[in-house]
Motif scaffolding. Structure first.
Motif, PDB file in Angstrom:
ATOM      1  N   THR A 145      21.057 -57.848  -5.283  1.00 53.66           N
ATOM      2  CA  THR A 145      21.635 -56.643  -5.865  1.00 53.66           C
ATOM      3  C   THR A 145      22.900 -56.278  -5.107  1.00 53.66           C
ATOM      4  N   ASP A 172      18.911 -50.865 -10.027  1.00 48.65           N
ATOM      5  CA  ASP A 172      17.871 -51.685  -9.412  1.00 48.65           C
ATOM      6  C   ASP A 172      16.958 -50.863  -8.495  1.00 48.65           C
ATOM      7  N   ARG A 198       9.908 -56.928  -6.554  1.00 49.27           N
ATOM      8  CA  ARG A 198       9.922 -56.348  -7.909  1.00 49.27           C
ATOM      9  C   ARG A 198       8.497 -56.085  -8.396  1.00 49.27           C
TER      10      ARG A 198
END
Length: 831
Positions: A84, A293, A338
């Protein structure tokens, strides 16, 4: 006569000549001092010039792109893949200097650099004043940085106060003034400065705080924005309104002193309300400035903490650093990160409405067991860095997860106990010297003589406390505390540093408050042969100037490898029948774990009409040779009737399902098991002994033999195990063929409500330690019951003296206090 005359004349002449030489020598000395001083000055000037030239040559490259726009930080995972890009805060609304009203310019110059348009890159007059001020008021009491210097420092340098950094700042400031006009430099400053809440640039700040363009700001608002950047998070009106308002008044006073406003304007501005046009923002609104994110937000928060504590960046402003083009190479497994955060946020995953509510939270940490590398971390449900504490870094009472480190670990380490070492259990027990206090096992049962394997995997309380006291008696009073501190549980920081560990800490109550991250660090050492690693996220950083900064980490052997392995072998039985996590299956994994829960004080239970078996925190910490995971679950408010509490079997084991699903999804199932060290021998009955220990020698003399492999367990025969009665030292062999005592209730009965006594108990899987206190002759210390809790933690909830517990409406960002509640007698004593 003639010769005498000549002699006398010669003597007089010599005397006059000597006097002349003496006079000449004084003048010569003064001249020499002056010449020497000049020479030394010239030498220092030359050396200083050379040093300055060297430092200037090492200055970062001068970049117009960096001067105009920030460069976002880039985050890479453990495979060097870009995960990211971190854009600091909201989109910046730049402003041209000609569009900035005079009132705003005057406010900024009054507080930051009044003579900005009169001096060069460095304000030597202000520098001289600062030197004098620092001499008389202490170093650092006054600063002399010009706006030009601030621009280059924020763009190219760090906050270090070294001579090298100051020299580079002066050089770059000179270059900046040679290539850009004063107006252009001021424009750069106004568009670069940080205004808290992820806001950069004065126009962005004006729109964020007051929903106004700069032309529409009144003098009070302009003064507030001008004064905010010095300490943006402290002067933020959404955080501390008094400080922000006071700062605005200071700026107005400086504007008046420097004649940038008239006395009439000053008086009028003082009567304005800085809150009149302040945009009403909730914490969620403020968090909306978070970058994209969000599943990486918890990890990025940890990264920032780690970078800020590194020697190379201790004086850097982390917000500025993250906007300097820095590249951060981490240990993150992006897929696991995640999945962890997404499952944490997924309310539909939780079948019970109370776990879908905003009052419920969950935090967890995943480490590489062998290295301590931070694989993934979740700071809480819907974690947002601006407004949320990272719950994985918030201390909580840890319940029975402390038993391996305060009780059985020290016993194996110091006394070389075997895993079938026996301890006499009882229906109730009064800790040594505390006859007016009684503790119980979670099921209100006396299990007879039990092995430490049974006692730990089933989380009985009385054997744990007895083992703790045996260790103190035989290995020294400080042995349990030193063992715990060696693995990261520092009690020396509690209170004034004179905290005394007690049986409450064995059960995770009192002040045994640690973070999910610390629990993962400690348990990973058990899976790593006793070698301890602090969790670390960053491998190395590449600065915006291209410099490589390595992050090194040391490992410490904090316990014997036999201690780590034998505890691990016991904790594998946590998932076996009668184990404290036997409701979940971990098929195919060689895994060890410990559970824990904490309860409310009696006072709060009665006030909120909570069930007797209500718990406020539930834990599980477990590990394979591959990964270590800690999970904390709890509530951020306490509501009547147990709406925000763990009540009943299915609720108490909530973290266990989460733990199972994550660990099964991330494990490779490669068959890897914990390696048995040479210092450990497995006996024919499947139990473990320390090579060369006294217990092992006794066992060998009995002809039981040993074996090098096989799994231990309480279901194997455990002939030859020593039994510790509470008289200590009355050892003897007692055979139970590995079977549970007759009065140990079968698993099916464990889920039923336990018998209610005068002090109600929780259900088995909570393993609360019911505590009742008999009236004492006189009130004593805390450990004598003044704030003893009845059933504080997990599998036999312990007692934790502090009566504090979550109040209704608490935000959950503070630690909940101690886990156990005072008994009625204790409350009487305290009164």
């Amino acid at each position: 006569m003639k010769e005498d005359y000549k002699r006398r004349a010669g003597s007089k002449a010599g005397k006059k000549k000597g006097e002349t030489k003496k006079k000449l020598s004084r003048k010569s000395i003064i001249k020499r001092i002056i010449v020497l001083t000049v020479l030394i000055g010239l030498i220092f000037l030359v050396l200083g010039s050379m040093l300055f030239a060297y430092y200037a040559s090492q200055a970062p490259a001068f970049s117009e792109e960096k001067l105009r726009d920030p460069v976002p930080a880039q985050i890479y995972d453990r495979n060097d893949e870009l995960v990211t890009t971190v854009y600091q805060g909201q989109k910046r609304e730049s402003v041209a200097i000609e569009d900035v009203p005079d009132s705003v310019v005057d406010a900024v110059l009054a507080v930051e650099d009044h003579r900005f348009y009169e001096h060069g890159a460095i304000d030597f007059w202000r520098l001289a004043q600062a030197v004098v001020g620092n001499v008389f008021n202490g170093f650092g009491s006054e600063g002399a940085s010009t706006i030009t210097q601030q621009v280059v420092k924020r763009t190219f340098l760090t906050e270090e106060t070294t001579i090298e950094r100051k020299a580079q700042e002066a050089y770059l400031a000179y270059r900046l003034e040679q290539e850009y006009s004063k107006d252009e430099i001021l424009e750069m400053y106004l568009n670069k400065i940080y205004y808290s809440d992820g806001i950069y640039g004065i126009r962005t700040a004006s729109l964020y705080y007051f929903d106004k363009e700069l032309d529409d700001l009144n003098l009070m608002e302009a003064a507030y924005l001008a004064g905010l950047p010095q300490l943006p998070n402290r002067y933020n009106l959404y955080v501390d309104e008094n400080r922000g308002e006071d700062r605005a008044y200071i700026v107005l006073r400086l504007m008046n002193e420097h004649e940038r406003i008239t006395p009439e304007q000053y008086e009028e501005a003082q009567n304005l309300d800085v809150y009149a046009n302040l945009v009403d923002r909730s914490d969620e609104d403020r968090a909306s400035t978070e970058p994209d994110d969000p599943e990486y937000a918890s990890y990025i928060n940890f990264i920032k903490n780690e970078i800020s504590s590194h020697d190379s960046f201790t004086n850097a402003d982390i917000s500025e650093l993250m906007a300097s083009g820095i590249e951060i190479y981490t240990n993150m497994d992006a897929g696991i990160q995640r999945n962890l955060q997404n499952l944490t946020d997924d309310r539909d995953y939780y079948y019970n409405p109370k776990f879908q509510s905003d009052d419920f939270d969950i935090a967890s940490t995943i480490l590489d067991t062998q290295t301590g590398e931070l694989i993934a971390i979740s700071g809480g449900r819907d974690y947002q860095e601006v407004v949320d504490h990272n719950q994985a870094l918030v201390p909580r009472n840890v319940g029975s997860t402390m038993k391996p480190f305060m009780s059985y670990g020290p016993a194996i380490e110091e006394l070389e106990w075997r895993t079938d070492q026996r301890i006499q259990d009882e229906y109730s027990y009064s800790p040594e010297g505390l006859d007016h206090i009684s503790i119980y096992n979670y099921d209100m049962q006396n299990h007879g003589q039990v092995t430490i394997r049974e006692a730990l995997s089933r989380s009985y309380n009385i054997p744990a406390v007895k083992a703790y006291e045996i260790v103190k008696d035989e290995a020294g009073n400080d042995a349990p505390r030193e063992f715990a501190e060696g693995i990261g549980f520092d009690y020396s920081t509690i209170g004034e540093g004179d905290y005394e560990v007690s049986f409450n800490d064995v059960l995770g109550g009192r002040d045994s408050m640690f973070t999910p991250l610390q629990m993962a660090e400690a348990y990973s050492a058990l899976g790593n042969n006793g070698e301890y690693n602090e969790a670390h996220a960053v491998r190395h950083v590449v600065t915006g100037e291209g410099d490589l900064v390595e992050f090194e980490h040391d490992s410490d052997q904090v316990m014997a490898d036999y201690t780590a392995y034998m505890l691990t072998d016991i904790l594998k039985d946590t998932f076996e029948p009668y184990g404290s996590a036997d409701y979940i299956r971990m098929d195919g994994l060689n895994i060890a774990a410990k559970t824990g829960t904490t309860s409310y004080t009696r006072e709060l239970r009665e006030e909120q009409n909570l069930p007797d078996n209500a718990a406020k925190d539930a834990w599980i910490v477990g590990y394979t040779p591959e990964y270590t995971m800690s999970v904390w679950t709890g509530f951020t408010a306490t509501r009547d009737g147990g709406e925000t509490s763990f009540v009943g079997t299915d609720e108490h084991i909530t973290p266990q399902w989460f733990f199972r699903d994550i660990m099964q999804s991330i494990s490779t199932y490669n068959g890897q098991d914990f390696e048995q060290p040479d210092s450990v021998l497995r006996l024919n009955n499947g139990e473990l002994a320390v090579q060369g220990s006294e217990d092992f020698e006794e066992y060998s003399q009995e002809g039981s033999g040993t074996t090098g492999g096989g799994n231990g367990g309480s279901d194997d025969g455990d002939n030859g195990g020593n039994t510790w009665n509470w008289s200590w030292g009355t050892g003897g062999n007692d055979e139970d063929n590995g079977q549970a005592p007759e009065n140990d209730p079968p698993q099916e009965e464990a889920v039923e409500d336990t018998p209610v006594t005068e002090d109600p108990v929780t259900e088995e899987e909570v393993n609360e330690v019911p505590v009742r206190e008999e009236p004492a002759e006189e009130s004593g210390s805390e450990s004598e019951g003044t704030n003893q809790d009845e059933g504080s933690n997990d599998e036999g909830n312990e007692t934790a003296p502090d009566e504090s517990s979550p109040e209704e409406g608490s935000d959950g960002n503070e630690s909940e206090g101690n886990t156990d509640e005072p008994t009625e007698e204790a409350e009487d004593d305290a009164a």
